[in-house]
Design an enzyme around this catalytic site. Sequence first.
Site, PDB file in Angstrom:
ATOM      1  N   ASN A  98       0.904  -1.163  -0.114  1.00  0.00           N
ATOM      2  CA  ASN A  98      -0.032   0.031  -0.015  1.00  0.00           C
ATOM      3  C   ASN A  98       0.774   1.256  -0.187  1.00  0.00           C
ATOM      4  O   ASN A  98       1.847   1.501   1.028  1.00  0.00           O
ATOM      5  CB  ASN A  98      -1.074  -0.036   1.110  1.00  0.00           C
ATOM      6  CG  ASN A  98      -1.696   1.135   1.294  1.00  0.00           C
ATOM      7  OD1 ASN A  98      -1.742   2.144   0.475  1.00  0.00           O
ATOM      8  ND2 ASN A  98      -2.319   1.443   2.585  1.00  0.00           N
ATOM      9  N   TRP A  99       1.050   1.918  -1.050  1.00  0.00           N
ATOM     10  CA  TRP A  99       1.992   3.083  -1.142  1.00  0.00           C
ATOM     11  C   TRP A  99       1.325   4.409  -0.721  1.00  0.00           C
ATOM     12  O   TRP A  99       2.150   5.173  -0.523  1.00  0.00           O
ATOM     13  CB  TRP A  99       2.348   3.180  -2.771  1.00  0.00           C
ATOM     14  CG  TRP A  99       3.478   2.299  -3.115  1.00  0.00           C
ATOM     15  CD1 TRP A  99       3.935   1.348  -2.603  1.00  0.00           C
ATOM     16  CD2 TRP A  99       4.153   2.602  -4.463  1.00  0.00           C
ATOM     17  NE1 TRP A  99       4.928   0.858  -3.242  1.00  0.00           N
ATOM     18  CE2 TRP A  99       5.197   1.570  -4.670  1.00  0.00           C
ATOM     19  CE3 TRP A  99       4.340   3.661  -5.105  1.00  0.00           C
ATOM     20  CZ2 TRP A  99       6.074   1.432  -5.324  1.00  0.00           C
ATOM     21  CZ3 TRP A  99       5.261   3.697  -6.152  1.00  0.00           C
ATOM     22  CH2 TRP A  99       6.331   2.413  -6.350  1.00  0.00           C
ATOM     23  N   LYS A 100       0.161   4.005  -0.036  1.00  0.00           N
ATOM     24  CA  LYS A 100      -0.577   5.318   0.347  1.00  0.00           C
ATOM     25  C   LYS A 100      -0.279   6.574  -0.484  1.00  0.00           C
ATOM     26  O   LYS A 100      -0.360   6.536  -1.428  1.00  0.00           O
ATOM     27  CB  LYS A 100       0.045   5.457   1.912  1.00  0.00           C
ATOM     28  CG  LYS A 100      -0.218   4.319   2.583  1.00  0.00           C
ATOM     29  CD  LYS A 100       0.055   4.372   4.253  1.00  0.00           C
ATOM     30  CE  LYS A 100      -0.190   3.167   4.827  1.00  0.00           C
ATOM     31  NZ  LYS A 100      -0.253   3.358   6.281  1.00  0.00           N
ATOM     32  N   HIS A 126      -9.336   1.365   4.870  1.00  0.00           N
ATOM     33  CA  HIS A 126      -8.121   1.398   5.652  1.00  0.00           C
ATOM     34  C   HIS A 126      -8.426   2.282   6.842  1.00  0.00           C
ATOM     35  O   HIS A 126      -9.183   3.338   6.770  1.00  0.00           O
ATOM     36  CB  HIS A 126      -7.097   1.965   4.681  1.00  0.00           C
ATOM     37  CG  HIS A 126      -5.647   1.935   5.276  1.00  0.00           C
ATOM     38  ND1 HIS A 126      -5.324   2.971   6.209  1.00  0.00           N
ATOM     39  CD2 HIS A 126      -4.672   1.033   5.220  1.00  0.00           C
ATOM     40  CE1 HIS A 126      -4.074   2.472   6.630  1.00  0.00           C
ATOM     41  NE2 HIS A 126      -3.637   1.489   5.832  1.00  0.00           N
ATOM     42  N   GLU A 177      -6.835   4.737   8.027  1.00  0.00           N
ATOM     43  CA  GLU A 177      -6.481   6.035   7.791  1.00  0.00           C
ATOM     44  C   GLU A 177      -7.825   6.840   6.949  1.00  0.00           C
ATOM     45  O   GLU A 177      -7.800   8.226   7.449  1.00  0.00           O
ATOM     46  CB  GLU A 177      -5.167   6.333   6.892  1.00  0.00           C
ATOM     47  CG  GLU A 177      -3.802   5.946   7.564  1.00  0.00           C
ATOM     48  CD  GLU A 177      -2.778   5.382   7.045  1.00  0.00           C
ATOM     49  OE1 GLU A 177      -2.678   5.406   5.670  1.00  0.00           O
ATOM     50  OE2 GLU A 177      -1.829   4.848   7.596  1.00  0.00           O
ATOM     51  N   GLU A 217      -5.203  -4.937  10.480  1.00  0.00           N
ATOM     52  CA  GLU A 217      -4.081  -3.984  10.663  1.00  0.00           C
ATOM     53  C   GLU A 217      -4.434  -3.291  11.961  1.00  0.00           C
ATOM     54  O   GLU A 217      -5.157  -2.261  11.901  1.00  0.00           O
ATOM     55  CB  GLU A 217      -4.087  -2.801   9.634  1.00  0.00           C
ATOM     56  CG  GLU A 217      -3.947  -3.610   8.208  1.00  0.00           C
ATOM     57  CD  GLU A 217      -3.310  -2.433   7.404  1.00  0.00           C
ATOM     58  OE1 GLU A 217      -2.190  -2.652   6.771  1.00  0.00           O
ATOM     59  OE2 GLU A 217      -4.060  -1.229   6.964  1.00  0.00           O
ATOM     60  N   GLY A 227       2.923   2.093  10.790  1.00  0.00           N
ATOM     61  CA  GLY A 227       4.053   3.169  10.811  1.00  0.00           C
ATOM     62  C   GLY A 227       4.621   3.532  12.014  1.00  0.00           C
ATOM     63  O   GLY A 227       5.293   4.286  12.047  1.00  0.00           O
ATOM     64  N   SER A 259       3.658  -2.255  10.500  1.00  0.00           N
ATOM     65  CA  SER A 259       4.941  -2.338  10.363  1.00  0.00           C
ATOM     66  C   SER A 259       5.695  -3.773  10.063  1.00  0.00           C
ATOM     67  O   SER A 259       6.456  -4.372  10.743  1.00  0.00           O
ATOM     68  CB  SER A 259       5.485  -2.054  12.032  1.00  0.00           C
ATOM     69  OG  SER A 259       5.120  -0.820  12.278  1.00  0.00           O
ATOM     70  N   GLY A 283       2.836  -1.163   4.072  1.00  0.00           N
ATOM     71  CA  GLY A 283       2.978   0.197   3.863  1.00  0.00           C
ATOM     72  C   GLY A 283       4.320   0.576   3.424  1.00  0.00           C
ATOM     73  O   GLY A 283       4.830   0.210   2.350  1.00  0.00           O
ATOM     74  N   GLY A 284       5.037   1.308   4.355  1.00  0.00           N
ATOM     75  CA  GLY A 284       6.660   1.778   4.087  1.00  0.00           C
ATOM     76  C   GLY A 284       7.535   0.699   3.550  1.00  0.00           C
ATOM     77  O   GLY A 284       8.117   1.053   2.677  1.00  0.00           O
TER      78      GLY A 284
END
Length: 248
Positions: free
Chosen positions: A10-12, A93, A95, A164, A170, A209, A230-231
Site C-alpha cells: 500500500n503505497w499510500k 483503511h 487512515e 491492521e 507506521g 510495520s 506500507g512503508g
Amino acid sequence: MVVKKLVAGNWKMHGLSADLVEVKAIADASRNYPGVDVALCVPAILIERAVRAVPGFAIGGQDVHHQEKGAHTGNISAAMLLDAGAALTIVGHSERRDAQRESNAEVKAKAEAGLAAGLGVVLCVGESLEVREAGKAVETVLAQLDRSLPEARGGEAELAIAYEPIWAIGTGKVATPSDIAEMHSAIRAQLVERYGEDGAGVRILYGGSVKPSNAAELFGIHDVDGALVGGASLKAADFMPIVEAAAG
Ligand code: 13P
C-alpha cells in the site's frame, strides 16, 4: 486450509513517475515467486502508468467510491479503476476511516461495489491502542468486520481481509504472535459463519510495520495468509525479502 499467500503493498500518498522503476523492479523480481500473489496498490493517478510499465502484474487502487457514477467530486468509481487497469482495491483503511470519517456501512458499500465490478477487494479492520489496552480488541474488530463485510461472496472477484492494528501502522510496533493468532482465528470463524465454506478461502492479511526482519515469523502464524505492507513496499530492496519470506 492452506491458501496461496498474498503480499500487497500500500503505497499510500507516495509515488511519482520516478518511482515506477520500483514498481518494475518489484514486478520483475516477483516472477521468481510464482507461489505468492504480489500486488501494489498505488495512488490512483499512477495506476495506469504502473499497469503499462508492468503488464500482467497486479496493480490496485487504495479506495473506491460505492456508487457507479455521479456528482462526487474527487472520487473514483470501480469502473474507473478497472478502466485504468487495476485488478484490486483496498477499502476501509484505518487512515480513511479516521481522516475521511468512513463508516462501516460505507466500507461495506465500497467492498460490494468493488466486487460487483470484478475488482479484488482488500477490506481493512483494526483496533486502536486504547481498545487493545482495554482488552476489547477481538470484540471490537469482529463488530467492525460484521458491519463492513459484503453481504454475499458471489462472483469471481476475490475478497481478502487485512487485520491492521492501528497502533502498529507506521510505528515499528507489531502485535505479538499470540495476539495475531487469536485475532486471525476469530476473523476466520466469523468469515466461515458468514460465508460457509467460502469463508475458509478468504485470505486474512496482517498489516502494521511488516518488515523483512519480522515477515517470516508473521507468515508462520496460523491463518496469516499474507501481508498488507506500507512503508516497506516502496522499495524493491525492502519489499522483495517480505515476498521471499511468504514463499517460505
Ligand atoms: P506500515 O507497513 O508502514 O506500518 O503500514 C501498514 C499499512 O497501513 C498498510 O496498509
